[in-house]
Design an enzyme around this catalytic site. Structure first.
Site, PDB file in Angstrom:
ATOM      1  N   SER A 252      72.098  54.016  63.495  1.00 26.12           N
ATOM      2  CA  SER A 252      73.074  54.946  63.857  1.00 26.12           C
ATOM      3  C   SER A 252      74.376  55.457  62.949  1.00 26.12           C
ATOM      4  CB  SER A 252      73.911  54.380  65.032  1.00 26.12           C
ATOM      5  OG  SER A 252      72.916  54.426  66.265  1.00 26.12           O
TER       6      SER A 252
ATOM      7  N   GLU B 278      60.908  48.806  63.610  1.00 20.95           N
ATOM      8  CA  GLU B 278      59.928  49.621  64.440  1.00 20.95           C
ATOM      9  C   GLU B 278      58.528  48.978  64.461  1.00 20.95           C
ATOM     10  OE1 GLU B 278      61.271  53.314  63.425  1.00 20.95           O
ATOM     11  OE2 GLU B 278      63.136  53.198  64.609  1.00 20.95           O
TER      12      GLU B 278
ATOM     13  N   GLU C  93      69.396  46.179  59.395  1.00 20.75           N
ATOM     14  CA  GLU C  93      69.599  46.979  60.370  1.00 20.75           C
ATOM     15  C   GLU C  93      69.127  46.393  61.782  1.00 20.75           C
ATOM     16  OE1 GLU C  93      67.898  51.218  58.970  1.00 20.75           O
ATOM     17  OE2 GLU C  93      66.058  49.856  59.645  1.00 20.75           O
TER      18      GLU C  93
ATOM     19  N   GLY D   5      68.129  59.177  62.149  1.00 21.40           N
ATOM     20  CA  GLY D   5      68.427  60.521  63.041  1.00 21.40           C
ATOM     21  C   GLY D   5      69.341  61.396  62.125  1.00 21.40           C
TER      22      GLY D   5
ATOM     23  N   ASN E 250      65.107  57.988  56.240  1.00 23.21           N
ATOM     24  CA  ASN E 250      64.036  57.471  56.771  1.00 23.21           C
ATOM     25  C   ASN E 250      63.539  58.495  57.953  1.00 23.21           C
ATOM     26  OD1 ASN E 250      61.771  56.361  58.057  1.00 23.21           O
ATOM     27  ND2 ASN E 250      62.894  54.500  58.875  1.00 23.21           N
ATOM     28  N   TRP E 251      62.737  59.506  57.357  1.00 24.82           N
ATOM     29  CA  TRP E 251      62.415  60.458  58.623  1.00 24.82           C
ATOM     30  C   TRP E 251      61.474  59.939  59.630  1.00 24.82           C
ATOM     31  CZ3 TRP E 251      60.699  65.073  54.624  1.00 24.82           C
ATOM     32  CH2 TRP E 251      62.017  65.572  53.961  1.00 24.82           C
ATOM     33  N   LYS E 252      60.985  58.793  59.861  1.00 25.58           N
ATOM     34  CA  LYS E 252      59.997  58.153  60.661  1.00 25.58           C
ATOM     35  C   LYS E 252      58.948  59.187  60.749  1.00 25.58           C
ATOM     36  CE  LYS E 252      64.105  55.436  62.118  1.00 25.58           C
ATOM     37  NZ  LYS E 252      64.777  54.727  63.359  1.00 25.58           N
TER      38      LYS E 252
HETATM   39  P1  13P Z   1      68.983  55.713  63.043  1.00 25.51           P
HETATM   40  O1  13P Z   1      69.663  56.172  61.909  1.00 25.51           O
HETATM   41  O2  13P Z   1      68.473  57.036  63.896  1.00 25.51           O
HETATM   42  O3  13P Z   1      69.697  54.598  64.165  1.00 25.51           O
HETATM   43  O4  13P Z   1      67.891  54.973  62.496  1.00 25.51           O
HETATM   44  C1  13P Z   1      67.991  54.084  61.618  1.00 25.51           C
HETATM   45  C2  13P Z   1      66.820  53.344  61.040  1.00 25.51           C
HETATM   46  O5  13P Z   1      65.907  52.868  61.686  1.00 25.51           O
HETATM   47  C3  13P Z   1      66.494  53.755  59.739  1.00 25.51           C
HETATM   48  O6  13P Z   1      65.482  53.198  59.063  1.00 25.51           O
END
Ligand code: 13P
Length: 252
Positions: A213, A98, A168, A235, A9-11
Protein backbone atom coordinates in the site's frame (compact mmCIF):
# COMPACT_ATOMS: atom_id res chain seq x y z
CA UNK A 1 25.00 5.85 0.75
CA UNK A 2 22.51 3.48 -0.83
CA UNK A 3 20.79 4.81 -3.93
CA UNK A 4 17.04 4.41 -3.78
CA UNK A 5 15.28 1.87 -5.99
CA UNK A 6 11.61 2.00 -6.91
CA UNK A 7 10.17 -1.13 -8.54
CA UNK A 8 6.73 -1.36 -10.13
CA UNK A 9 5.15 -4.77 -9.71
CA UNK A 10 2.33 -4.79 -12.23
CA UNK A 11 1.22 -8.24 -11.03
CA UNK A 12 -1.43 -9.85 -13.32
CA UNK A 13 -2.48 -6.53 -14.81
CA UNK A 14 -1.97 -4.88 -18.15
CA UNK A 15 -2.42 -5.54 -21.83
CA UNK A 16 -0.13 -4.67 -24.70
CA UNK A 17 -1.92 -1.38 -25.32
CA UNK A 18 -2.34 -0.44 -21.63
CA UNK A 19 1.32 -1.15 -20.97
CA UNK A 20 2.29 1.06 -23.89
CA UNK A 21 0.04 3.88 -22.63
CA UNK A 22 1.44 3.63 -19.13
CA UNK A 23 5.05 3.58 -20.32
CA UNK A 24 4.44 6.49 -22.70
CA UNK A 25 3.12 8.45 -19.72
CA UNK A 26 5.91 7.64 -17.25
CA UNK A 27 9.03 7.40 -19.43
CA UNK A 28 9.55 11.12 -20.16
CA UNK A 29 8.78 12.17 -16.59
CA UNK A 30 11.10 9.62 -15.02
CA UNK A 31 13.98 10.52 -17.33
CA UNK A 32 14.71 13.65 -15.32
CA UNK A 33 15.42 11.59 -12.15
CA UNK A 34 18.03 9.57 -14.02
CA UNK A 35 21.08 10.11 -11.85
CA UNK A 36 19.32 10.07 -8.47
CA UNK A 37 17.13 6.95 -8.32
CA UNK A 38 16.96 3.51 -9.91
CA UNK A 39 13.60 2.54 -11.37
CA UNK A 40 12.33 -0.80 -12.65
CA UNK A 41 9.06 -2.23 -13.93
CA UNK A 42 8.00 -5.87 -13.71
CA UNK A 43 5.28 -6.74 -16.21
CA UNK A 44 3.73 -10.17 -16.76
CA UNK A 45 6.09 -12.64 -18.44
CA UNK A 46 4.01 -12.58 -21.59
CA UNK A 47 4.54 -8.84 -21.95
CA UNK A 48 8.17 -8.73 -20.94
CA UNK A 49 9.81 -8.76 -24.40
CA UNK A 50 7.57 -6.04 -25.73
CA UNK A 51 7.99 -3.90 -22.62
CA UNK A 52 11.76 -4.31 -22.88
CA UNK A 53 11.66 -2.99 -26.46
CA UNK A 54 9.58 -0.05 -25.32
CA UNK A 55 12.03 0.73 -22.51
CA UNK A 56 14.94 1.16 -24.94
CA UNK A 57 16.62 4.50 -24.38
CA UNK A 58 14.80 5.13 -21.09
CA UNK A 59 16.15 4.94 -17.55
CA UNK A 60 13.59 2.30 -16.53
CA UNK A 61 14.98 -1.18 -16.14
CA UNK A 62 13.03 -4.36 -16.82
CA UNK A 63 12.26 -7.08 -14.33
CA UNK A 64 10.16 -10.24 -14.14
CA UNK A 65 7.74 -11.30 -11.44
CA UNK A 66 8.83 -14.91 -11.04
CA UNK A 67 11.04 -17.68 -12.42
CA UNK A 68 11.57 -21.39 -11.97
CA UNK A 69 14.53 -22.61 -9.93
CA UNK A 70 16.11 -24.91 -12.52
CA UNK A 71 18.36 -24.00 -15.46
CA UNK A 72 16.20 -25.92 -17.95
CA UNK A 73 14.19 -29.07 -18.25
CA UNK A 74 10.81 -30.69 -18.61
CA UNK A 75 8.78 -28.11 -16.67
CA UNK A 76 5.72 -27.26 -18.72
CA UNK A 77 4.68 -23.66 -18.40
CA UNK A 78 7.68 -22.51 -16.38
CA UNK A 79 10.35 -19.94 -17.24
CA UNK A 80 14.05 -20.11 -16.37
CA UNK A 81 16.55 -17.49 -15.34
CA UNK A 82 18.46 -17.86 -18.61
CA UNK A 83 15.25 -17.24 -20.59
CA UNK A 84 14.71 -14.03 -18.64
CA UNK A 85 18.32 -12.97 -19.17
CA UNK A 86 18.11 -13.80 -22.88
CA UNK A 87 15.04 -11.61 -23.13
CA UNK A 88 16.85 -8.69 -21.47
CA UNK A 89 15.40 -8.76 -17.95
CA UNK A 90 17.65 -7.41 -15.18
CA UNK A 91 15.60 -8.03 -12.05
CA UNK A 92 13.34 -10.83 -10.92
CA UNK A 93 10.96 -10.87 -7.97
CA UNK A 94 11.37 -14.01 -5.87
CA UNK A 95 9.04 -15.30 -3.16
CA UNK A 96 6.29 -12.71 -3.44
CA UNK A 97 3.70 -13.35 -0.72
CA UNK A 98 1.00 -13.91 -3.34
CA UNK A 99 3.02 -16.85 -4.61
CA UNK A 100 3.90 -18.08 -1.13
CA UNK A 101 0.38 -17.70 0.24
CA UNK A 102 -1.92 -18.38 -2.71
CA UNK A 103 0.24 -20.76 -4.74
CA UNK A 104 1.92 -22.63 -1.91
CA UNK A 105 5.51 -21.64 -2.67
CA UNK A 106 7.68 -22.89 0.20
CA UNK A 107 10.88 -21.36 1.58
CA UNK A 108 12.94 -24.08 -0.08
CA UNK A 109 11.53 -23.28 -3.54
CA UNK A 110 12.08 -19.58 -2.98
CA UNK A 111 15.70 -20.31 -2.09
CA UNK A 112 16.12 -22.37 -5.30
CA UNK A 113 14.67 -19.51 -7.33
CA UNK A 114 16.96 -17.00 -5.65
CA UNK A 115 19.96 -19.24 -6.36
CA UNK A 116 19.00 -19.69 -10.02
CA UNK A 117 18.48 -15.96 -10.47
CA UNK A 118 21.70 -14.83 -8.88
CA UNK A 119 23.80 -17.56 -10.54
CA UNK A 120 22.56 -16.40 -13.93
CA UNK A 121 23.31 -12.73 -13.30
CA UNK A 122 19.77 -11.51 -12.66
CA UNK A 123 19.23 -9.31 -9.62
CA UNK A 124 16.81 -11.12 -7.34
CA UNK A 125 14.30 -9.09 -5.34
CA UNK A 126 13.62 -11.38 -2.40
CA UNK A 127 10.23 -10.71 -0.80
CA UNK A 128 9.68 -11.48 2.87
CA UNK A 129 6.81 -10.57 5.16
CA UNK A 130 4.42 -11.82 7.79
CA UNK A 131 0.65 -12.27 7.68
CA UNK A 132 -1.64 -10.33 9.99
CA UNK A 133 -2.20 -13.43 12.15
CA UNK A 134 1.53 -13.98 12.47
CA UNK A 135 2.01 -10.36 13.55
CA UNK A 136 -0.83 -10.60 16.06
CA UNK A 137 0.72 -13.75 17.46
CA UNK A 138 4.05 -11.97 17.98
CA UNK A 139 5.77 -14.07 15.31
CA UNK A 140 6.76 -11.31 12.88
CA UNK A 141 10.48 -11.43 13.50
CA UNK A 142 10.60 -15.23 13.57
CA UNK A 143 8.73 -15.56 10.27
CA UNK A 144 10.71 -12.93 8.42
CA UNK A 145 14.01 -14.26 9.77
CA UNK A 146 13.08 -17.78 8.69
CA UNK A 147 12.30 -16.53 5.17
CA UNK A 148 15.63 -14.70 4.93
CA UNK A 149 17.65 -17.53 6.46
CA UNK A 150 16.17 -20.07 4.04
CA UNK A 151 17.90 -18.14 1.27
CA UNK A 152 21.19 -17.29 2.97
CA UNK A 153 21.52 -20.88 4.21
CA UNK A 154 21.07 -22.08 0.62
CA UNK A 155 23.31 -19.59 -1.22
CA UNK A 156 25.58 -18.19 1.49
CA UNK A 157 26.04 -14.51 2.15
CA UNK A 158 28.00 -13.42 -0.97
CA UNK A 159 25.08 -13.52 -3.44
CA UNK A 160 23.26 -11.06 -1.19
CA UNK A 161 25.80 -8.43 -2.25
CA UNK A 162 24.02 -7.59 -5.48
CA UNK A 163 20.57 -8.61 -4.35
CA UNK A 164 17.56 -6.62 -3.20
CA UNK A 165 15.24 -7.50 -0.33
CA UNK A 166 11.64 -6.33 -0.13
CA UNK A 167 9.88 -6.31 3.22
CA UNK A 168 6.21 -6.65 2.36
CA UNK A 169 3.89 -7.28 5.29
CA UNK A 170 1.10 -9.40 3.83
CA UNK A 171 -1.56 -7.53 5.80
CA UNK A 172 -0.51 -4.26 4.18
CA UNK A 173 -0.53 -5.46 0.57
CA UNK A 174 -3.54 -4.15 -1.33
CA UNK A 175 -5.24 -3.14 1.91
CA UNK A 176 -4.83 0.63 1.64
CA UNK A 177 -3.12 0.59 5.02
CA UNK A 178 0.68 0.46 4.89
CA UNK A 179 2.87 -0.43 7.81
CA UNK A 180 3.67 2.66 9.84
CA UNK A 181 7.12 4.07 9.11
CA UNK A 182 8.21 2.87 12.57
CA UNK A 183 6.92 -0.67 12.00
CA UNK A 184 8.62 -0.84 8.61
CA UNK A 185 11.88 0.67 9.86
CA UNK A 186 12.01 -1.83 12.73
CA UNK A 187 11.78 -4.76 10.34
CA UNK A 188 14.22 -3.30 7.83
CA UNK A 189 16.74 -2.73 10.61
CA UNK A 190 16.18 -6.27 11.86
CA UNK A 191 16.81 -7.70 8.37
CA UNK A 192 19.96 -5.62 7.91
CA UNK A 193 21.17 -6.61 11.36
CA UNK A 194 20.66 -10.26 10.53
CA UNK A 195 22.76 -9.92 7.39
CA UNK A 196 25.38 -7.95 9.33
CA UNK A 197 25.97 -10.92 11.60
CA UNK A 198 27.38 -12.66 8.53
CA UNK A 199 28.93 -9.71 6.70
CA UNK A 200 28.74 -6.08 7.74
CA UNK A 201 29.79 -4.67 4.39
CA UNK A 202 27.15 -6.62 2.48
CA UNK A 203 24.50 -5.70 5.04
CA UNK A 204 25.39 -2.06 4.59
CA UNK A 205 25.16 -2.24 0.81
CA UNK A 206 22.03 -4.31 0.32
CA UNK A 207 18.92 -2.36 -0.62
CA UNK A 208 15.82 -3.19 1.40
CA UNK A 209 12.58 -1.98 -0.20
CA UNK A 210 9.26 -1.55 1.52
CA UNK A 211 6.09 -2.86 -0.16
CA UNK A 212 2.43 -2.81 0.86
CA UNK A 213 0.00 0.00 0.00
CA UNK A 214 2.76 2.46 -0.79
CA UNK A 215 1.41 5.48 -2.65
CA UNK A 216 2.21 9.11 -3.44
CA UNK A 217 0.80 10.24 -0.10
CA UNK A 218 2.78 7.95 2.20
CA UNK A 219 6.04 7.37 0.30
CA UNK A 220 7.88 10.35 1.78
CA UNK A 221 7.63 9.27 5.40
CA UNK A 222 8.55 5.70 4.51
CA UNK A 223 11.55 6.78 2.41
CA UNK A 224 12.70 9.03 5.26
CA UNK A 225 13.49 5.98 7.41
CA UNK A 226 17.19 5.16 7.52
CA UNK A 227 16.86 1.52 6.46
CA UNK A 228 14.17 1.93 3.80
CA UNK A 229 15.95 2.10 0.46
CA UNK A 230 12.98 2.33 -1.88
CA UNK A 231 9.68 0.69 -2.66
CA UNK A 232 8.10 -2.31 -4.34
CA UNK A 233 4.89 -0.76 -5.56
CA UNK A 234 1.77 -2.65 -6.66
CA UNK A 235 -1.52 -0.81 -7.23
CA UNK A 236 -0.03 2.69 -7.29
CA UNK A 237 2.44 1.68 -10.02
CA UNK A 238 -0.46 1.24 -12.44
CA UNK A 239 -1.35 4.92 -12.16
CA UNK A 240 1.14 7.11 -14.01
CA UNK A 241 0.88 10.18 -11.77
CA UNK A 242 1.14 8.17 -8.54
CA UNK A 243 4.16 6.26 -9.75
CA UNK A 244 5.91 9.36 -11.06
CA UNK A 245 5.34 11.09 -7.73
CA UNK A 246 6.72 8.14 -5.76
CA UNK A 247 9.84 8.14 -7.96
CA UNK A 248 10.17 11.91 -7.59
CA UNK A 249 10.08 11.57 -3.80
CA UNK A 250 12.67 8.79 -3.92
CA UNK A 251 14.94 10.96 -6.05
CA UNK A 252 14.80 14.00 -3.77
P1 13P B 1 0.24 -2.86 -3.25
O1 13P B 1 1.16 -1.68 -3.47
O2 13P B 1 -0.87 -2.92 -4.26
O3 13P B 1 -0.21 -2.96 -1.84
O4 13P B 1 1.13 -4.18 -3.56
C1 13P B 1 2.36 -4.28 -2.97
C2 13P B 1 3.03 -5.47 -3.53
O5 13P B 1 2.63 -6.59 -3.31
C3 13P B 1 4.19 -5.22 -4.41
O6 13P B 1 4.86 -6.39 -4.70
Amino acid sequence: MRRKLVVANWKMHGSRSRNRQLLDAIKPALQSFDDRVDIAVCPAHLHLSEVISELAGSNIRPGAQNLFGLAEGAMTGEISASMLMDCGAEFVIVGHSERRGKLGEADVQVAEKFAAASESGLTPILCVGETGEERDAGKTEAVVSRQLDAVTNRVGINPMRGAVIAYEPVWAIGSGTPATPAQAQAMHAMLRGRLARRDGEIADAVRILYGGSMNAANAAELFAQPDIDGGLVGGASLKAEEFITICAIASS
